[in-house]
Scaffold this active site. Structure first.
Site, short mmCIF file in Angstrom:
data_model
loop_
_atom_site.label_atom_id
_atom_site.label_comp_id
_atom_site.label_asym_id
_atom_site.label_seq_id
_atom_site.Cartn_x
_atom_site.Cartn_y
_atom_site.Cartn_z
N GLU A 263 68.45 4.69 -111.53
CA GLU A 263 67.31 3.80 -111.25
C GLU A 263 66.02 4.59 -111.06
OE1 GLU A 263 69.00 0.25 -108.69
OE2 GLU A 263 70.32 1.97 -108.56
N ARG B 93 80.04 -8.29 -99.04
CA ARG B 93 79.54 -9.65 -99.28
C ARG B 93 80.56 -10.46 -100.09
NH1 ARG B 93 74.34 -7.50 -101.78
NH2 ARG B 93 73.49 -6.31 -100.06
N HIS C 281 69.08 -5.69 -108.80
CA HIS C 281 69.57 -4.52 -109.55
C HIS C 281 68.97 -4.47 -110.96
CE1 HIS C 281 73.51 -4.95 -107.03
NE2 HIS C 281 72.74 -4.05 -106.48
N ASN D 240 62.38 5.19 -102.45
CA ASN D 240 63.13 3.99 -102.09
C ASN D 240 63.14 3.96 -100.56
OD1 ASN D 240 64.91 1.94 -101.70
ND2 ASN D 240 66.54 2.80 -102.97
N GLY E 132 76.75 -3.23 -103.39
CA GLY E 132 76.36 -4.54 -103.90
C GLY E 132 76.79 -4.59 -105.36
N ARG F 122 60.32 1.61 -105.25
CA ARG F 122 61.30 0.56 -105.53
C ARG F 122 61.01 -0.58 -104.56
NH1 ARG F 122 67.54 -0.09 -103.94
NH2 ARG F 122 67.89 -1.91 -105.26
N LYS G 213 64.59 7.47 -99.37
CA LYS G 213 65.22 8.25 -100.45
C LYS G 213 64.12 8.60 -101.44
CE LYS G 213 69.76 6.22 -101.11
NZ LYS G 213 70.44 5.30 -101.96
P1 ADP Z 1 74.99 1.45 -103.39
O1 ADP Z 1 75.14 0.01 -103.76
O2 ADP Z 1 74.98 1.70 -101.91
O3 ADP Z 1 73.93 2.20 -104.17
P2 ADP Z 1 76.91 2.96 -104.96
O4 ADP Z 1 76.54 2.47 -106.29
O5 ADP Z 1 76.64 4.38 -104.63
O6 ADP Z 1 76.39 2.05 -103.81
O7 ADP Z 1 78.48 2.68 -104.77
C1 ADP Z 1 79.14 3.05 -103.59
C2 ADP Z 1 80.60 2.64 -103.71
O8 ADP Z 1 81.19 3.23 -104.87
C3 ADP Z 1 81.47 3.12 -102.57
O9 ADP Z 1 81.43 2.27 -101.47
C4 ADP Z 1 82.85 3.14 -103.20
O10 ADP Z 1 83.45 1.86 -103.06
C5 ADP Z 1 82.58 3.37 -104.66
N1 ADP Z 1 82.99 4.71 -105.11
C6 ADP Z 1 82.28 5.85 -105.08
N2 ADP Z 1 83.00 6.89 -105.57
C7 ADP Z 1 84.21 6.38 -105.93
C8 ADP Z 1 85.40 6.91 -106.51
N3 ADP Z 1 85.50 8.19 -106.83
N4 ADP Z 1 86.43 6.05 -106.73
C9 ADP Z 1 86.35 4.76 -106.41
N5 ADP Z 1 85.26 4.19 -105.88
C10 ADP Z 1 84.20 4.98 -105.63
#
Ligand code: ADP
Length: 402
Positions: free
Chosen positions: A386, A242, A183, A7, A213, A94, A14
């Protein structure tokens, strides 16, 4: 067969190496801050399910040097997982936007690369970086098949009534302006997992990918029939930074009445809005803390976030004419018990009733069923993967092309 999944971002790469068909993760990692002078590589290897982390700082000027540094780790005499890059059969990339051209994964050829380039205007932040990843991998893994897996592909099954906007036809016909959705790899993976878990084929699933997102998809018989993101990834749910759905007149008001440039408006709606705009924080962990302290902005933001998700669930139940399962996934969906509880509250008229204790239960690996016994609809928490989905698709393609 070793599949290497990449990615590639504007300043990061990544990656994961996955052994197929065992679906065994051999190593994973990220090269960050490429070109900044203090790039870091975090490389993880896995032995007997134990993760071993190796961190290094290095002067990495560009993506070629970044991927070459990864190859050094892959083939390292102590922590290496292969002896030579020729042991990697395919590299799965990706790619965010595949437009209408790619409803499936595709072996990279010169014409595929040209098509990905043509889509730069539709995904200006992502496609150029994904494209660069492909070019670099062609140099670094010359013996491997390069395969592009598009985030938009899964949504290509949407019917025209779902993907068209009610604007003059020529904008679709001449300029490709329509909803594409994103996604897709994640929605596909978790909806298939839901089918597997319920041991039923041809079910109706609503998948909520809630990360930084956020998007929601309506899936029927394994095919996407609608999704909340559109031409780009700004539409739909409230996200970390967003806004999601807004009245378009806000944009014209900001530009004409307030003198804000179009570029700035774009920045505001992409990077300064959503939960960040409403609370000053974009991470749900911080916002949950503020809710515990009764912060008005945080409580209101959570309400707006959940209310938007509820409206999409309701409308997708209408689109699907029913629903068998609602699935939560990604960072927020998998971890944030409070957000899941808010979204599922007050939906009993739609047959959605959460078991709050099951929702809060920890230590469950794989699919977590948080539906109450009285719930007509299954509520499931399914960790997305993913990279694994990309590896599976690449493996299938390699097997059929043998
Ligand atoms: P990306 O879209 O960057 O792949 P992720 O799916 O990893 O993001 O989601 C990241 C978000 O998940 C963080 O910004 C946070 O808001 C939320 N998050 C991660 N761990 C926790 C947790 N233990 N409790 C609540 N929210 C969480």
């Amino acid at each position: 067969m070793n599949i290497f999944v990449i990615n590639s971002g504007s300043s990061s790469i990544k990656y994961q190496m996955i052994k197929m068909p065992e679906e065994a993760l051999a190593c994973s990692g990220i090269v960050e801050r490429i070109g900044s002078g203090d790039a870091t590589i975090t490389h993880n290897t896995y032995k007997d399910n134990e993760k071993q982390k190796h961190e290094a700082q290095s002067h990495i000027r560009n993506h070629v040097e970044g991927l070459q540094a990864v190859v050094d780790l892959l083939t390292d005499s102590k922590i290496g997982v292969i002896k030579d890059t020729s042991e990697i059969s395919a590299v799965g990339h990706r790619v965010v936007h595949g437009g209408e051209k790619f409803s499936n994964i595709s072996v990279v050829t010169e014409s595929v690369k040209e098509e990905i380039k043509k889509l730069f205007p539709l995904a200006p932040l992502h496609n150029p970086a994904n494209y660069r990843g492909i070019e670099v991998a062609e140099k670094v893994f010359p013996a491997a098949k390069q395969i592009a897996v598009f985030d938009t592909s899964f949504h290509q099954t949407m019917p025209e009534k779902a993907f068209r906007y009610a604007i003059p036809n020529k904008f679709y016909k001449e300029n490709g302006i329509r909803a594409y959705g994103f996604h897709g790899t994640s929605h596909k993976y978790v909806s298939a997992k839901a089918e597997e878990y319920l041991q039923k084929k041809d079910i109706k699933v609503i998948t909520l990918h809630l990360g930084n997102g956020c998007s929601v998809a309506a899936v029927k018989d394994g095919k996407c029939i609608d999704t909340s993101m559109g031409l780009g990834p700004m539409n739909g749910l409230v996200m970390g930074t967003r806004a999601g759905d807004i009245d378009q007149s806000i944009i014209f008001h900001m530009v004409r009445e307030m003198g804000i440039s179009v570029e700035q408006v774009n920045n505001i709606l992409n990077k300064e809005s959503g939960m960040l705009g409403l609370t000053g924080a974009n991470d749900m962990r911080d916002i949950n803390k503020a809710v515990e302290e009764n912060g008005h902005d945080a409580v209101l933001a959570m309400d707006i976030y959940a209310y938007r998700a509820q409206k999409y669930i309701g409308s997708y139940i209408a689109a699907l004419n029913g629903v068998d399962a609602v699935v939560f996934t990604a960072g927020v969906g998998e971890n944030d018990v409070n957000t899941r509880e808010r979204i599922c509250s007050n939906l009993d008229a739609l047959g959605i009733v959460m078991d709050k204790e099951k929702n809060r239960a920890t230590g469950i690996k794989g699919v977590k069923d948080i539906s109450h016994t009285s719930s007509k609809v299954k509520i499931l928490v399914i960790p997305t993967n993913e990279e694994m989905e990309i590896a599976r698709q690449c493996y299938q393609l390699m097997e059929t092309n043998k």
